[in-house]
Design a protein around this motif. Structure first.
Motif, PDB file in Angstrom:
ATOM      1  N   THR A  91     -12.104  -5.943   6.769  1.00 27.68           N
ATOM      2  CA  THR A  91     -10.853  -5.976   5.646  1.00 27.68           C
ATOM      3  C   THR A  91     -11.301  -4.524   4.950  1.00 27.68           C
ATOM      4  O   THR A  91     -12.393  -4.077   4.702  1.00 27.68           O
ATOM      5  N   VAL A 104      -3.680  -1.096  -1.010  1.00 28.59           N
ATOM      6  CA  VAL A 104      -4.050  -1.464   0.384  1.00 28.59           C
ATOM      7  C   VAL A 104      -5.079  -2.615   0.495  1.00 28.59           C
ATOM      8  O   VAL A 104      -5.976  -2.270  -0.106  1.00 28.59           O
ATOM      9  N   ALA A 141      -5.981  -4.645   3.943  1.00 28.78           N
ATOM     10  CA  ALA A 141      -5.588  -4.911   5.274  1.00 28.78           C
ATOM     11  C   ALA A 141      -7.027  -5.217   6.223  1.00 28.78           C
ATOM     12  O   ALA A 141      -7.907  -4.798   6.070  1.00 28.78           O
ATOM     13  N   LEU A 149       0.463  -3.318   9.957  1.00 29.17           N
ATOM     14  CA  LEU A 149       0.127  -3.555   8.846  1.00 29.17           C
ATOM     15  C   LEU A 149      -1.480  -3.897   8.896  1.00 29.17           C
ATOM     16  O   LEU A 149      -2.126  -3.952   7.766  1.00 29.17           O
ATOM     17  N   LEU A 150      -2.081  -3.685  10.275  1.00 39.88           N
ATOM     18  CA  LEU A 150      -3.444  -3.817  10.329  1.00 39.88           C
ATOM     19  C   LEU A 150      -3.920  -2.398  10.530  1.00 39.88           C
ATOM     20  O   LEU A 150      -3.185  -1.462  11.106  1.00 39.88           O
ATOM     21  N   ALA A 151      -5.184  -2.166  10.326  1.00 40.53           N
ATOM     22  CA  ALA A 151      -6.086  -0.904  10.492  1.00 40.53           C
ATOM     23  C   ALA A 151      -7.040  -1.005  11.949  1.00 40.53           C
ATOM     24  O   ALA A 151      -7.165  -2.235  12.337  1.00 40.53           O
ATOM     25  N   GLY A 165      -4.711   3.994  11.326  1.00 43.09           N
ATOM     26  CA  GLY A 165      -3.530   3.223  11.061  1.00 43.09           C
ATOM     27  C   GLY A 165      -2.360   3.937  11.201  1.00 43.09           C
ATOM     28  O   GLY A 165      -2.210   5.140  10.944  1.00 43.09           O
ATOM     29  N   ALA A 181       4.134   1.532   6.848  1.00 40.59           N
ATOM     30  CA  ALA A 181       2.957   0.705   7.626  1.00 40.59           C
ATOM     31  C   ALA A 181       1.715   0.726   6.747  1.00 40.59           C
ATOM     32  O   ALA A 181       2.015   0.998   5.418  1.00 40.59           O
ATOM     33  N   VAL A 182       0.615   0.193   7.320  1.00 45.77           N
ATOM     34  CA  VAL A 182      -0.535   0.106   6.565  1.00 45.77           C
ATOM     35  C   VAL A 182      -1.261   1.285   5.911  1.00 45.77           C
ATOM     36  O   VAL A 182      -1.450   1.436   4.630  1.00 45.77           O
TER      37      VAL A 182
END
Length: 233
Positions: A89, A97, A99, A121-123, A142, A152-153
């Motif tokens: 994470t 953030v 993520a 939305l993920l790295a 990301g 987005a992220v």
């Protein structure tokens, strides 16, 4: 970003694009961080929000970050780094953030695997490199936006400033916390490969997305926004 191949430039994080290059300890790996990967699925509309860009004066990163911090006795405290562990994470308080992180490898053609557009939305962590907290420069990338979801992220990555913190939770239960040294915007044809992927004996973090003014004609962001950060001892 443009989808045409270009093995000599460095790029990451926008709607459309081409490959970028990373220098590792022994090999040069071509990383495809754009196009159907790091940007989005369709052209940006004129009423879409614009991602913030780095503040002028924050674009002169040191390749290794601060050499050390002084403790209360005035002695130098040099971060030695952590053992290798998978990051799970990423937390960036200033821009709100929190993520999940997926591991990214390379495809058979040498290009990097990228977060799917339906998971914007993920790295993504470049797994062949150091893990966050290990000696060396760990790289997390990301999307800046996606045609499907909008921001987005890492949409607000360019709003970070020196002194902000980025923390990465790891599978071993430890958290690596980094202090931002600088935030820079680079044209994609001037990607600072050595500063991002070059060797370092200190634990560093590079967080990358796309930036600049979105070009409606090419469907591309012209720049990369890169956060340079150093592990807090």
């Amino acid at each position: 970003m443009s989808s045409r191949p270009d093995a000599t430039t460095g790029r990451a994080g926008g709607r459309h694009g081409g490959p970028w290059r990373a220098v590792g300890a022994a090999v040069v790996v071509v990383l495809a961080m754009m196009g159907s990967g790091l940007i989005g699925a369709s052209l940006k509309t004129t009423d879409s929000p614009r991602p913030p860009q780095p503040v002028a004066g924050t674009s002169d990163p040191s390749p290794n970050g601060p050499l050390a911090e002084a403790d209360l006795d005035g002695a130098q405290q040099v971060p030695t780094g952590l053992s290798r562990a998978t990051p799970t994470t990423i937390n960036i308080p200033r821009i709100g953030v929190r993520a999940g992180i997926m591991a990214l490898g390379t495809n058979p053609d040498g290009t990097v695997q990228v977060p799917p557009l339906d998971q914007a939305l993920l790295a993504g962590w470049y797994e062949p490199g150091p893990s966050p907290g290990e000696p060396g420069n760990s790289v997390i990338v990301g999307h800046v936006d996606s045609a499907a979801i909008g921001p987005a992220v890492f949409f607000s990555l360019g709003a970070l400033q020196p002194g902000d913190t980025v923390s990465v939770e790891r599978a071993d239960g430890r958290t690596a916390t980094f202090r931002v040294d600088s935030v820079a915007s680079y044209p994609k044809d001037a990607f600072p490969t050595e500063q991002v992927y070059g060797p370092s004996d200190r634990p560093g973090l590079r967080v990358i997305t796309c930036g600049g003014q979105f070009d409606e004609a090419t469907g591309d962001y012209p720049d990369n926004v890169i956060v340079f950060a150093s592990l807090i001892p």
